[in-house]
Design a protein around this motif. Sequence first.
Motif, PDB file in Angstrom:
ATOM      1  N   ILE A  27       0.860  -1.184   0.000  1.00 56.22           N
ATOM      2  CA  ILE A  27       0.000   0.000   0.000  1.00 56.22           C
ATOM      3  C   ILE A  27       0.893   1.229   0.000  1.00 56.22           C
ATOM      4  CG2 ILE A  27      -1.764   1.302   1.253  1.00 56.22           C
ATOM      5  CD1 ILE A  27      -2.486  -1.437   2.631  1.00 56.22           C
ATOM      6  N   GLU A  28       0.721   2.088  -1.001  1.00 55.08           N
ATOM      7  CA  GLU A  28       1.427   3.370  -1.074  1.00 55.08           C
ATOM      8  C   GLU A  28       0.405   4.461  -0.801  1.00 55.08           C
ATOM      9  OE1 GLU A  28       4.651   4.005  -1.621  1.00 55.08           O
ATOM     10  OE2 GLU A  28       5.210   1.921  -1.951  1.00 55.08           O
ATOM     11  N   SER A  29       0.664   5.257   0.219  1.00 58.47           N
ATOM     12  CA  SER A  29      -0.251   6.339   0.549  1.00 58.47           C
ATOM     13  C   SER A  29       0.509   7.467   1.212  1.00 58.47           C
ATOM     14  CB  SER A  29      -1.352   5.825   1.491  1.00 58.47           C
ATOM     15  OG  SER A  29      -2.210   6.874   1.859  1.00 58.47           O
ATOM     16  N   ARG A  30       0.347   8.663   0.663  1.00 56.39           N
ATOM     17  CA  ARG A  30       0.947   9.866   1.233  1.00 56.39           C
ATOM     18  C   ARG A  30       2.447   9.737   1.455  1.00 56.39           C
ATOM     19  NH1 ARG A  30      -3.715  12.234   5.235  1.00 56.39           N
ATOM     20  NH2 ARG A  30      -5.391  11.921   3.770  1.00 56.39           N
ATOM     21  N   GLY A  31       3.114   9.110   0.510  1.00 55.62           N
ATOM     22  CA  GLY A  31       4.558   8.970   0.592  1.00 55.62           C
ATOM     23  C   GLY A  31       5.036   7.899   1.556  1.00 55.62           C
ATOM     24  N   GLU A  32       4.125   7.079   2.057  1.00 53.99           N
ATOM     25  CA  GLU A  32       4.494   6.007   2.976  1.00 53.99           C
ATOM     26  C   GLU A  32       4.178   4.657   2.347  1.00 53.99           C
ATOM     27  OE1 GLU A  32       3.713   8.386   7.153  1.00 53.99           O
ATOM     28  OE2 GLU A  32       2.482   6.652   6.690  1.00 53.99           O
ATOM     29  N   THR A  33       5.027   3.687   2.642  1.00 54.48           N
ATOM     30  CA  THR A  33       4.858   2.343   2.104  1.00 54.48           C
ATOM     31  C   THR A  33       4.509   1.387   3.233  1.00 54.48           C
ATOM     32  OG1 THR A  33       6.490   2.786   0.383  1.00 54.48           O
ATOM     33  CG2 THR A  33       5.985   0.487   0.818  1.00 54.48           C
ATOM     34  N   THR A  34       3.458   0.614   3.019  1.00 54.33           N
ATOM     35  CA  THR A  34       3.046  -0.423   3.965  1.00 54.33           C
ATOM     36  C   THR A  34       3.062  -1.754   3.245  1.00 54.33           C
ATOM     37  OG1 THR A  34       1.600   1.117   5.138  1.00 54.33           O
ATOM     38  CG2 THR A  34       1.190  -1.238   5.473  1.00 54.33           C
ATOM     39  N   ILE A  35       3.691  -2.739   3.873  1.00 54.28           N
ATOM     40  CA  ILE A  35       3.693  -4.101   3.344  1.00 54.28           C
ATOM     41  C   ILE A  35       2.800  -4.938   4.250  1.00 54.28           C
ATOM     42  CG2 ILE A  35       5.076  -6.141   2.837  1.00 54.28           C
ATOM     43  CD1 ILE A  35       7.462  -4.259   2.432  1.00 54.28           C
ATOM     44  N   VAL A  36       1.759  -5.520   3.672  1.00 53.45           N
ATOM     45  CA  VAL A  36       0.837  -6.373   4.420  1.00 53.45           C
ATOM     46  C   VAL A  36       1.348  -7.808   4.322  1.00 53.45           C
ATOM     47  CG1 VAL A  36      -1.548  -7.137   4.693  1.00 53.45           C
ATOM     48  CG2 VAL A  36      -1.064  -4.810   3.871  1.00 53.45           C
ATOM     49  N   LEU A  37       1.471  -8.439   5.493  1.00 56.33           N
ATOM     50  CA  LEU A  37       2.015  -9.801   5.590  1.00 56.33           C
ATOM     51  C   LEU A  37       1.053 -10.699   6.345  1.00 56.33           C
ATOM     52  CD1 LEU A  37       5.427  -8.790   7.201  1.00 56.33           C
ATOM     53  CD2 LEU A  37       5.051  -9.199   4.774  1.00 56.33           C
ATOM     54  N   SER A  38       1.209 -11.996   6.164  1.00 53.15           N
ATOM     55  CA  SER A  38       0.508 -12.937   7.026  1.00 53.15           C
ATOM     56  C   SER A  38       1.334 -13.133   8.288  1.00 53.15           C
ATOM     57  CB  SER A  38       0.317 -14.281   6.318  1.00 53.15           C
ATOM     58  OG  SER A  38       1.577 -14.914   6.160  1.00 53.15           O
ATOM     59  N   ARG A  39       0.695 -13.624   9.314  1.00 51.79           N
ATOM     60  CA  ARG A  39       1.377 -13.888  10.585  1.00 51.79           C
ATOM     61  C   ARG A  39       2.602 -14.786  10.392  1.00 51.79           C
ATOM     62  NH1 ARG A  39      -2.325 -15.959  15.186  1.00 51.79           N
ATOM     63  NH2 ARG A  39      -3.572 -16.465  13.390  1.00 51.79           N
ATOM     64  N   GLU A  40       2.488 -15.784   9.534  1.00 49.85           N
ATOM     65  CA  GLU A  40       3.561 -16.748   9.319  1.00 49.85           C
ATOM     66  C   GLU A  40       4.804 -16.112   8.700  1.00 49.85           C
ATOM     67  OE1 GLU A  40       0.332 -17.213   8.213  1.00 49.85           O
ATOM     68  OE2 GLU A  40      -0.172 -18.408   9.971  1.00 49.85           O
ATOM     69  N   HIS A  41       4.619 -15.044   7.966  1.00 54.46           N
ATOM     70  CA  HIS A  41       5.750 -14.397   7.299  1.00 54.46           C
ATOM     71  C   HIS A  41       6.394 -13.282   8.113  1.00 54.46           C
ATOM     72  CE1 HIS A  41       3.864 -16.236   3.639  1.00 54.46           C
ATOM     73  NE2 HIS A  41       5.132 -16.522   3.446  1.00 54.46           N
ATOM     74  N   LEU A  42       5.762 -12.871   9.205  1.00 57.20           N
ATOM     75  CA  LEU A  42       6.282 -11.728   9.950  1.00 57.20           C
ATOM     76  C   LEU A  42       7.727 -11.907  10.383  1.00 57.20           C
ATOM     77  CD1 LEU A  42       6.032  -8.983  11.363  1.00 57.20           C
ATOM     78  CD2 LEU A  42       5.135 -10.208  13.360  1.00 57.20           C
ATOM     79  N   PHE A  43       8.040 -12.970  11.088  1.00 58.26           N
ATOM     80  CA  PHE A  43       9.389 -13.120  11.640  1.00 58.26           C
ATOM     81  C   PHE A  43      10.457 -13.227  10.554  1.00 58.26           C
ATOM     82  CE2 PHE A  43      13.044 -15.071  13.592  1.00 58.26           C
ATOM     83  CZ  PHE A  43      13.181 -14.318  14.764  1.00 58.26           C
ATOM     84  N   PRO A  44      10.284 -14.099   9.544  1.00 57.23           N
ATOM     85  CA  PRO A  44      11.330 -14.168   8.514  1.00 57.23           C
ATOM     86  C   PRO A  44      11.496 -12.864   7.731  1.00 57.23           C
ATOM     87  CG  PRO A  44       9.614 -15.823   8.088  1.00 57.23           C
ATOM     88  CD  PRO A  44       9.275 -15.135   9.366  1.00 57.23           C
ATOM     89  N   VAL A  45      10.400 -12.162   7.455  1.00 60.14           N
ATOM     90  CA  VAL A  45      10.498 -10.879   6.748  1.00 60.14           C
ATOM     91  C   VAL A  45      11.206  -9.849   7.620  1.00 60.14           C
ATOM     92  CG1 VAL A  45       9.133  -8.914   5.907  1.00 60.14           C
ATOM     93  CG2 VAL A  45       8.571 -11.234   5.168  1.00 60.14           C
ATOM     94  N   ALA A  46      10.855  -9.790   8.894  1.00 61.99           N
ATOM     95  CA  ALA A  46      11.517  -8.852   9.807  1.00 61.99           C
ATOM     96  C   ALA A  46      13.015  -9.134   9.863  1.00 61.99           C
ATOM     97  CB  ALA A  46      10.890  -8.959  11.195  1.00 61.99           C
TER      98      ALA A  46
END
Length: 158
Positions: A27-46
């Motif tokens: 999601i790109e909004s007002r110059g900010e980027t948000t990446i939506v993840l599933s719970r299972e992907h949170l730790f490896p992505v972080a």
Amino acid sequence: MQSPETQTISAVRKLQEWDAQSVAQVIESRGETTIVLSREHLFPVAQFLATEPSLKFSFLSDIATVDRFPLEPRFEVNYQLLSIDLAQRLRLKVKLSGADPVLPSVFSIWPTADWHERENFDLFGIRFEGHPNLRRIVLPDEWEGHPLRKDYPTEGFR
């Protein structure tokens, strides 16, 4: 030199190249980027975002929960990340059902998660598996419930 927005988009691209299935939505909004993840992907992505030398998202500045009650998924947990070296910001968002508000702790990646996770546990009831000391931080230990939930009694318990 790339603008911070272009660098953040490049961070999303690197993440998608590393594991395309980890990114549910961008999601790109007002110059900010948000990446939506599933719970299972949170730790490896972080872990990837924090340790990838070309990204260096080494600082977790906040974890904020939104209660969408009565909608499901009920909770949105937002992680605000900073790459101080590269002057970039990035938000990770994980949606959780009201019946199972559990996430893996990111304390081992970003030690600042300690108090942020405790605060979200205390006020919203989000449980962080693997947190070394998950207990109330704002309210007394004997407090019942989680007062920032939208279904919490406005006059408290009696």
